[in-house]
Design an enzyme around this catalytic site. Structure first.
Site, PDB file in Angstrom:
ATOM      1  N   ASP A  12       6.945 -14.743 -70.911  1.00 20.34           N
ATOM      2  CA  ASP A  12       6.694 -15.836 -69.980  1.00 20.34           C
ATOM      3  C   ASP A  12       5.228 -16.246 -70.118  1.00 20.34           C
ATOM      4  O   ASP A  12       4.325 -15.408 -69.977  1.00 20.34           O
ATOM      5  CB  ASP A  12       6.993 -15.367 -68.553  1.00 20.34           C
ATOM      6  CG  ASP A  12       6.929 -16.487 -67.525  1.00 20.34           C
ATOM      7  OD1 ASP A  12       6.127 -17.431 -67.711  1.00 20.34           O
ATOM      8  OD2 ASP A  12       7.669 -16.436 -66.535  1.00 20.34           O
ATOM      9  N   GLU A  30       7.074 -17.893 -76.204  1.00 21.33           N
ATOM     10  CA  GLU A  30       8.295 -18.585 -75.789  1.00 21.33           C
ATOM     11  C   GLU A  30       9.114 -17.660 -74.901  1.00 21.33           C
ATOM     12  O   GLU A  30       9.407 -16.524 -75.278  1.00 21.33           O
ATOM     13  CB  GLU A  30       9.115 -19.031 -77.005  1.00 21.33           C
ATOM     14  CG  GLU A  30      10.472 -19.606 -76.690  1.00 21.33           C
ATOM     15  CD  GLU A  30      10.433 -20.735 -75.668  1.00 21.33           C
ATOM     16  OE1 GLU A  30      11.273 -20.733 -74.747  1.00 21.33           O
ATOM     17  OE2 GLU A  30       9.555 -21.620 -75.783  1.00 21.33           O
ATOM     18  N   CYS A  81       6.577 -34.468 -72.330  1.00 18.86           N
ATOM     19  CA  CYS A  81       7.339 -35.600 -72.856  1.00 18.86           C
ATOM     20  C   CYS A  81       7.963 -36.332 -71.679  1.00 18.86           C
ATOM     21  O   CYS A  81       9.184 -36.448 -71.554  1.00 18.86           O
ATOM     22  CB  CYS A  81       8.413 -35.124 -73.840  1.00 18.86           C
ATOM     23  SG  CYS A  81       9.196 -36.495 -74.710  1.00 18.86           S
ATOM     24  N   CYS A  85       4.041 -22.573 -74.663  1.00 18.89           N
ATOM     25  CA  CYS A  85       5.475 -22.872 -74.478  1.00 18.89           C
ATOM     26  C   CYS A  85       5.981 -23.381 -75.822  1.00 18.89           C
ATOM     27  O   CYS A  85       6.213 -24.577 -75.997  1.00 18.89           O
ATOM     28  CB  CYS A  85       5.693 -23.907 -73.390  1.00 18.89           C
ATOM     29  SG  CYS A  85       4.822 -23.586 -71.846  1.00 18.89           S
ATOM     30  N   ALA A  86       6.192 -22.487 -76.782  1.00 19.65           N
ATOM     31  CA  ALA A  86       6.250 -22.872 -78.181  1.00 19.65           C
ATOM     32  C   ALA A  86       7.600 -23.376 -78.652  1.00 19.65           C
ATOM     33  O   ALA A  86       7.680 -24.059 -79.674  1.00 19.65           O
ATOM     34  CB  ALA A  86       5.815 -21.709 -79.063  1.00 19.65           C
ATOM     35  N   GLY A  87       8.697 -23.013 -77.979  1.00 23.30           N
ATOM     36  CA  GLY A  87      10.010 -23.392 -78.495  1.00 23.30           C
ATOM     37  C   GLY A  87      10.237 -24.894 -78.496  1.00 23.30           C
ATOM     38  O   GLY A  87       9.742 -25.595 -77.609  1.00 23.30           O
ATOM     39  N   LYS A 107       5.476 -28.037 -82.746  1.00 21.36           N
ATOM     40  CA  LYS A 107       4.024 -28.084 -82.591  1.00 21.36           C
ATOM     41  C   LYS A 107       3.386 -26.803 -83.107  1.00 21.36           C
ATOM     42  O   LYS A 107       2.294 -26.832 -83.684  1.00 21.36           O
ATOM     43  CB  LYS A 107       3.670 -28.347 -81.133  1.00 21.36           C
ATOM     44  CG  LYS A 107       4.124 -29.716 -80.624  1.00 21.36           C
ATOM     45  CD  LYS A 107       3.695 -29.932 -79.181  1.00 21.36           C
ATOM     46  CE  LYS A 107       4.179 -31.292 -78.658  1.00 21.36           C
ATOM     47  NZ  LYS A 107       5.660 -31.334 -78.521  1.00 21.36           N
ATOM     48  N   GLY A 160       9.404 -24.944 -81.776  1.00 20.70           N
ATOM     49  CA  GLY A 160       8.475 -24.577 -82.836  1.00 20.70           C
ATOM     50  C   GLY A 160       7.836 -25.699 -83.615  1.00 20.70           C
ATOM     51  O   GLY A 160       7.059 -25.432 -84.538  1.00 20.70           O
ATOM     52  N   ASP A 204       2.651 -27.217 -73.760  1.00 20.29           N
ATOM     53  CA  ASP A 204       3.690 -28.240 -73.927  1.00 20.29           C
ATOM     54  C   ASP A 204       4.758 -27.927 -72.888  1.00 20.29           C
ATOM     55  O   ASP A 204       5.769 -27.294 -73.172  1.00 20.29           O
ATOM     56  CB  ASP A 204       4.250 -28.185 -75.353  1.00 20.29           C
ATOM     57  CG  ASP A 204       5.253 -29.298 -75.624  1.00 20.29           C
ATOM     58  OD1 ASP A 204       5.355 -30.223 -74.798  1.00 20.29           O
ATOM     59  OD2 ASP A 204       5.958 -29.218 -76.648  1.00 20.29           O
TER      60      ASP A 204
END
Length: 489
Positions: free
Chosen positions: A357, A333, A424, A308-310, A314, A312, A371
């Site tokens: 996805d 993403e 988070c 879940c990269a967006g 991490k 960016g 993440d």
């Protein structure tokens, strides 16, 4: 943030007369433009920094905007820099953080529910009450400037606003809380919610995550209402944190070897950001990404996945670490515009970005970062409007998605490989429950790896493990949660 603010809750009164260079009045029969906003041209009797804060706060409530996105444009349009921009920023974020308590005080001072106050007047009153109760702006200046603002945006409410603000000014914040909050002994959660401006369900979630310790819960809530520092990440192989701190006039971070604390200013204008040697990233985010990269495993270690990269951050740190390790990162993403941000953040690094996805990813990977999308309760100090927008009803669809993503990660990580599950949010349903349920339902033998030894030695307040919950009041980071799961061979 632009400039540095010394006139807020910590020192001085700000430039309450700053930005009056324009002179004149708002145009229009009711003092507003055709879109209901104060005109942005020169010629207003309203103090310009306060006008900027009003426009940002009004956009948050009227349009569902986010303060961190709308405020920079407002400051730019009004030509605000330095102390004036910092004062407008303090008013905007402070008012949004304290909104719950300010609304209760305005309701008590006015004798009516805030929902019955005209929205433009309501937002102006919130800004005025914040100045009276949380800054060192003199009461007469705060009242006068706010009445000028109300005269421009809701002229029919000028007398009402003057009376309400004078009543608000009649006592300080603690005296108001003593008047409007339930007794602590009678209902401690309700008291803490009013005293520290958080919804009760969030107070309960924090208390649950802190083992029911209400004193520490209060400290966490207090820290949530403080202005957060800006953290930079010095990208390994491209910048050294100590040298970068000297270059930007900051300080090396307390825990992450890549962190630099900025004293203020506009980080996006720094040469180190522009040339890709660093990026803006909370120290907690740096720590959890680095922990995944450092987790011990046997066998190959060259295929990494950020599920879940967006946007960016991490992926950028993992990509920089991958250069040193001869690894390659696949960054996935689901949202197209965020996938573009990942591409920009990882340019020049061994990172392949896929717009997909994360639940449908195929392949086999040695290290996987999840993440996961979450309520964001761990970053409320940075996104103050979120505490009032999020609801308990948001949890079921989010936790379902979190479990599906973690299940997908456990499916594609090789036996012996490691998955880092990160949110988070300290909400137990998004952390411990999601991890336990996902591991149980995965169908794979999974072991929890103790994450504490993978964080800097001597870092306090990491609990009994094996998972780790970071906190603003303990560590100065966002409230990041980390669980490391290893598929058994």
């Amino acid at each position: 943030m632009t400039g540095s603010f010394e006139g807020g809750r910590r020192s001085g009164g700000g430039r309450s007369d700053g930005g009056r260079e324009g002179g004149g009045r708002f145009s229009g029969r009711d003092g507003r433009g055709r879109d209901g906003r104060p005109p942005r041209g020169r010629g207003s009797a309203v103090d310009v920094p306060r006008r900027a804060a009003y426009e940002a706060v009004a956009a948050v409530h009227r349009d569902g905007a986010y303060a961190n996105l709308v405020l920079p444009g407002v400051l730019r349009d009004l030509g605000l820099r330095g102390r004036d921009a910092a004062f407008a920023t303090e008013l905007t974020y402070g008012t949004l953080r304290q909104e719950g308590t300010l609304d209760a005080i305005v309701a008590a001072a006015s004798g009516r529910e805030v929902a019955r106050i005209d929205p433009p007047a309501r937002d102006a009153l919130r800004l005025g009450a914040y100045q009276l109760l949380h800054t060192r702006v003199p009461a007469h200046a705060a009242v006068s400037a706010t009445v000028d603002l109300v005269k421009a945006v809701a002229p029919g409410a000028t007398g009402f606003a003057n009376a309400v603000l004078r009543e608000v000014a009649s006592r300080d914040h603690d005296a108001w809380v003593a008047q409007i909050a339930p007794g602590y002994d009678d209902d401690p959660v309700a008291y803490l919610a009013v005293a520290h401006s958080h919804p009760q369900w969030i107070v309960r979630a924090f208390a649950d995550a802190l083992g029911g310790d209400l004193d520490e819960t209060a400290r966490a809530l207090i820290e949530d209402n403080e202005r957060p520092p800006v953290h930079l990440c010095a990208r390994p192989g491209r910048a050294d944190a100590v040298e970068l701190a000297e270059e930007v006039g900051g300080l090396p971070g307390a825990f992450s070897p890549y962190a630099v604390y900025l004293p203020g200013g506009a980080p996006g204008e720094l040469d180190a950001i522009l040339d890709g040697r660093a990026h803006v990233q909370d120290e907690g985010s740096q720590l959890v990404a680095a922990a995944l990269a450092q987790a011990p495993l046997d066998g190959p270690d060259d295929r990494w996945l950020d599920l879940c990269a967006g946007p960016g951050g991490k992926a950028g740190l993992l990509g920089a670490l991958a250069v040193e390790r001869g690894a390659h990162v696949t960054a996935v993403e689901v949202t197209e515009h965020r996938a573009v941000l990942v591409e920009q953040a990882t340019r020049g690094l061994p990172v392949t970005v896929e717009h997909a996805d994360g639940r449908t990813v195929e392949g086999t990977f040695d290290r996987v970062l999840v993440d996961a999308p979450c309520t964001g309760l761990g970053s409320l100090r940075r996104r103050p409007e979120s505490r009032w927008r999020r609801q308990p009803s948001d949890l079921p669809p989010l936790t379902r998605l979190q479990r599906e993503l973690l299940g997908a990660a456990l499916r594609v990580v090789r036996p012996g490989g490691v998955v880092a599950y990160v949110t988070c949010s300290p909400h137990p349903v998004e952390t411990q429950v999601t991890v336990t349920e996902s591991a149980r339902r995965s169908g794979y033998p999974v072991d929890l790896v103790d994450a504490r030894p993978l964080l800097p030695a001597g870092m306090p307040g990491l609990g009994s493990g094996p998972t780790v919950q970071l906190w603003p009041h303990r560590h100065g980071t966002d409230a990041m949660y980390l669980a490391l799961l290893q598929r058994s061979a």
